[in-house]
Design an enzyme around this catalytic site. Structure first.
Site, PDB file in Angstrom:
ATOM      1  N   GLY A 108      68.578  37.238  79.281  1.00 14.85           N
ATOM      2  CA  GLY A 108      67.777  37.374  80.500  1.00 14.85           C
ATOM      3  C   GLY A 108      67.897  38.760  81.074  1.00 14.85           C
ATOM      4  O   GLY A 108      68.063  39.718  80.327  1.00 14.85           O
ATOM      5  N   ASN A 114      53.625  52.761  74.591  1.00 13.10           N
ATOM      6  CA  ASN A 114      53.886  51.320  74.717  1.00 13.10           C
ATOM      7  C   ASN A 114      53.965  50.899  76.188  1.00 13.10           C
ATOM      8  O   ASN A 114      53.449  49.842  76.573  1.00 13.10           O
ATOM      9  CB  ASN A 114      55.192  50.938  74.014  1.00 13.10           C
ATOM     10  CG  ASN A 114      55.045  50.955  72.498  1.00 13.10           C
ATOM     11  OD1 ASN A 114      53.933  50.944  71.970  1.00 13.10           O
ATOM     12  ND2 ASN A 114      56.163  51.001  71.805  1.00 13.10           N
ATOM     13  N   ASN A 158      53.410  58.435  69.632  1.00 16.09           N
ATOM     14  CA  ASN A 158      53.848  58.720  68.253  1.00 16.09           C
ATOM     15  C   ASN A 158      52.996  57.993  67.244  1.00 16.09           C
ATOM     16  O   ASN A 158      52.556  56.865  67.504  1.00 16.09           O
ATOM     17  CB  ASN A 158      55.273  58.193  68.029  1.00 16.09           C
ATOM     18  CG  ASN A 158      56.338  59.182  68.458  1.00 16.09           C
ATOM     19  OD1 ASN A 158      56.118  60.380  68.431  1.00 16.09           O
ATOM     20  ND2 ASN A 158      57.465  58.653  68.847  1.00 16.09           N
ATOM     21  N   GLY A 166      55.622  55.171  70.254  1.00 17.13           N
ATOM     22  CA  GLY A 166      56.101  56.093  71.277  1.00 17.13           C
ATOM     23  C   GLY A 166      56.304  55.231  72.513  1.00 17.13           C
ATOM     24  O   GLY A 166      55.455  54.405  72.856  1.00 17.13           O
ATOM     25  N   GLY A 186      68.421  41.056  76.569  1.00 18.02           N
ATOM     26  CA  GLY A 186      67.807  40.364  75.437  1.00 18.02           C
ATOM     27  C   GLY A 186      67.577  38.885  75.715  1.00 18.02           C
ATOM     28  O   GLY A 186      67.055  38.515  76.771  1.00 18.02           O
ATOM     29  N   ASP A 209      59.982  39.032  66.676  1.00 14.68           N
ATOM     30  CA  ASP A 209      60.043  40.501  66.690  1.00 14.68           C
ATOM     31  C   ASP A 209      60.221  40.952  68.145  1.00 14.68           C
ATOM     32  O   ASP A 209      59.319  40.787  68.956  1.00 14.68           O
ATOM     33  CB  ASP A 209      58.729  41.063  66.104  1.00 14.68           C
ATOM     34  CG  ASP A 209      58.732  42.585  66.023  1.00 14.68           C
ATOM     35  OD1 ASP A 209      59.630  43.228  66.597  1.00 14.68           O
ATOM     36  OD2 ASP A 209      57.809  43.122  65.380  1.00 14.68           O
ATOM     37  N   ASP A 257      59.659  47.105  77.280  1.00 12.89           N
ATOM     38  CA  ASP A 257      58.469  47.736  77.882  1.00 12.89           C
ATOM     39  C   ASP A 257      57.593  46.681  78.555  1.00 12.89           C
ATOM     40  O   ASP A 257      57.003  46.936  79.612  1.00 12.89           O
ATOM     41  CB  ASP A 257      57.652  48.479  76.808  1.00 12.89           C
ATOM     42  CG  ASP A 257      58.435  49.642  76.224  1.00 12.89           C
ATOM     43  OD1 ASP A 257      59.277  50.200  76.947  1.00 12.89           O
ATOM     44  OD2 ASP A 257      58.209  49.965  75.052  1.00 12.89           O
ATOM     45  N   GLY A 300      54.992  42.740  65.746  1.00 15.00           N
ATOM     46  CA  GLY A 300      54.378  44.023  66.131  1.00 15.00           C
ATOM     47  C   GLY A 300      54.915  44.566  67.437  1.00 15.00           C
ATOM     48  O   GLY A 300      55.634  43.879  68.167  1.00 15.00           O
ATOM     49  N   SER A 333      51.633  43.155  70.353  1.00 18.23           N
ATOM     50  CA  SER A 333      52.209  41.840  70.691  1.00 18.23           C
ATOM     51  C   SER A 333      52.318  41.620  72.207  1.00 18.23           C
ATOM     52  O   SER A 333      52.655  40.521  72.655  1.00 18.23           O
ATOM     53  CB  SER A 333      53.602  41.706  70.058  1.00 18.23           C
ATOM     54  OG  SER A 333      54.518  42.583  70.685  1.00 18.23           O
TER      55      SER A 333
HETATM   56  P1  ADP Z   1      64.884  46.138  75.104  1.00 18.71           P
HETATM   57  O1  ADP Z   1      63.724  45.927  74.171  1.00 18.71           O
HETATM   58  O2  ADP Z   1      64.647  47.264  76.054  1.00 18.71           O
HETATM   59  O3  ADP Z   1      66.226  46.187  74.430  1.00 18.71           O
HETATM   60  P2  ADP Z   1      65.645  43.427  75.826  1.00 18.71           P
HETATM   61  O4  ADP Z   1      65.854  43.110  74.375  1.00 18.71           O
HETATM   62  O5  ADP Z   1      66.840  43.395  76.701  1.00 18.71           O
HETATM   63  O6  ADP Z   1      64.887  44.829  76.030  1.00 18.71           O
HETATM   64  O7  ADP Z   1      64.558  42.366  76.354  1.00 18.71           O
HETATM   65  C1  ADP Z   1      63.878  42.497  77.581  1.00 18.71           C
HETATM   66  C2  ADP Z   1      63.528  41.116  78.089  1.00 18.71           C
HETATM   67  O8  ADP Z   1      62.704  40.448  77.112  1.00 18.71           O
HETATM   68  C3  ADP Z   1      64.711  40.194  78.314  1.00 18.71           C
HETATM   69  O9  ADP Z   1      65.278  40.371  79.593  1.00 18.71           O
HETATM   70  C4  ADP Z   1      64.058  38.816  78.143  1.00 18.71           C
HETATM   71  O10 ADP Z   1      63.398  38.422  79.346  1.00 18.71           O
HETATM   72  C5  ADP Z   1      63.001  39.071  77.071  1.00 18.71           C
HETATM   73  N1  ADP Z   1      63.545  38.728  75.746  1.00 18.71           N
HETATM   74  C6  ADP Z   1      64.143  39.557  74.852  1.00 18.71           C
HETATM   75  N2  ADP Z   1      64.548  38.867  73.750  1.00 18.71           N
HETATM   76  C7  ADP Z   1      64.192  37.588  73.952  1.00 18.71           C
HETATM   77  C8  ADP Z   1      64.319  36.366  73.194  1.00 18.71           C
HETATM   78  N3  ADP Z   1      64.924  36.346  71.994  1.00 18.71           N
HETATM   79  N4  ADP Z   1      63.815  35.226  73.732  1.00 18.71           N
HETATM   80  C9  ADP Z   1      63.194  35.221  74.934  1.00 18.71           C
HETATM   81  N5  ADP Z   1      63.045  36.330  75.704  1.00 18.71           N
HETATM   82  C10 ADP Z   1      63.539  37.491  75.230  1.00 18.71           C
END
Ligand code: ADP
Length: 292
Positions: free
Chosen positions: A218, A42, A10, A38, A215, A239, A245, A280, A284
């Site tokens: 973990g 990514n 995209n 997209g 997130g 960010d 991905d 980004g 990133s």
């Molecule tokens: P998506 O972008 O698909 O929603 P997540 O936000 O769950 O994925 O993040 C995927 C992985 O990236 C997490 O399991 C973690 O290892 C890492 N991660 C995401 N956010 C953070 C953060 N704030 N600090 C450290 N690692 C992070």
């Protein structure tokens, strides 16, 4: 092992506006930036940076040179990226002063896959190669069925979720890569109950592995080898775009390098902690030499 990333590309046109536009209003923007994105693109860039031999397949329009260049710059093979006489997938994004956005998506060439094109692409891959998919292109069900018949290992991030995905032959998927929102949408189990989501996958898709990312908390792995939890690395997040991905790309790379599931999870968590600490999307994502 070759990795085929069959997916979306995209162009994101981002307009800065004082407020999100109202019906009937004409509003001047204060800035416009163009980003490439997209999920498919990514994912390809993440996997290439993780050191995998990545082949991207998909379609762009004559306006999509920027997408092709980004893939080539990342070292992704682009022989299976076809140029159509149509517009590339793109978004028109408004971002207001508070950072809220509203997005118009034009699927464009991302929805121009045909069975002939799928067959042509898959003819270059064989048993033991890996196919990585998301839900931003058409004929996903056909791609899954045909790749399964060729003996490929199928990795699916079912994002964005749509009800019709549940009608596909998802038992052919070897690894589901999901976050807690997608986990909830697919299983109907609360996002607050990640182990319940894993249980649902174990009973509905017993042959498949699942990676459920949470997130900053973990990520969980569930599969025949058992269940493992990998805590996130503590970093200052600026960010979180592309975190998922990066996680999936590095997990696949770790497995390809012969890592155990636990070591591949740790590698993926370390790489995505670097991604979230930088601004980004695709830019990133770290290179493997920054991670190991
Ligand atoms: P998506 O972008 O698909 O929603 P997540 O936000 O769950 O994925 O993040 C995927 C992985 O990236 C997490 O399991 C973690 O290892 C890492 N991660 C995401 N956010 C953070 C953060 N704030 N600090 C450290 N690692 C992070």
């Amino acid at each position: 092992m070759k990795v085929l990333s069959f997916g979306s590309m995209n162009i994101d046109y981002v307009y800065s506006v004082p407020h999100i536009i109202q019906p009937g209003e004409t509003l001047s923007s204060t800035n416009r930036s163009i980003f490439i994105g997209g999920k498919g693109l990514n994912q390809s860039i993440a996997m290439a940076r993780a050191g995998l031999d990545v082949y991207h397949a998909g379609k762009i329009g004559s306006d999509g040179t920027v997408l092709l260049d980004a893939l080539k710059d990342a070292g992704v093979h682009t022989d299976n990226v076809k140029i159509e006489d149509a517009l590339s997938g793109h978004t028109i994004i408004q971002v207001n002063d508070e950072g809220q956005n509203s997005i118009i998506l034009f699927k464009g060439t991302n929805y121009m896959m045909t069975e002939e094109f799928i067959d042509e692409v898959l003819s270059g891959f064989e048993k033991g190669d890996t196919l990585v998919l998301q839900n931003e292109i058409n004929l996903l069900d056909k791609i899954i069925d045909k790749a399964y018949d060729s003996g490929m290992t199928i990795v699916l991030n079912p994002s964005p979720f749509e009800e019709k995905l549940l009608g596909y032959n998802l038992e052919k998927v070897s690894i589901f890569m999901i976050n807690e929102i997608e986990g909830n949408q697919i299983s109907g189990i609360s996002a607050e109950n990640p182990e319940g989501i894993l249980d649902w996958f174990s009973s509905h898709y017993p042959e498949s592995e699942v990676i459920l990312t949470l997130g900053a908390e973990g990520a969980w792995f569930s599969g025949k080898q058992g269940r493992f939890f990998q805590p996130a690395f503590k970093v200052k997040a600026v960010d979180t775009t592309s975190a998922g991905d990066t996680f999936s790309g590095y997990f696949i790379a770790g497995k390809a390098m012969g890592y155990t599931v636990e070591d591949a999870l740790r590698l993926a968590a370390k790489a995505s902690s670097i991604t979230v600490s930088r601004p980004g999307a695709a830019p990133s994502i770290p290179f493997i030499k920054e991670v190991v």
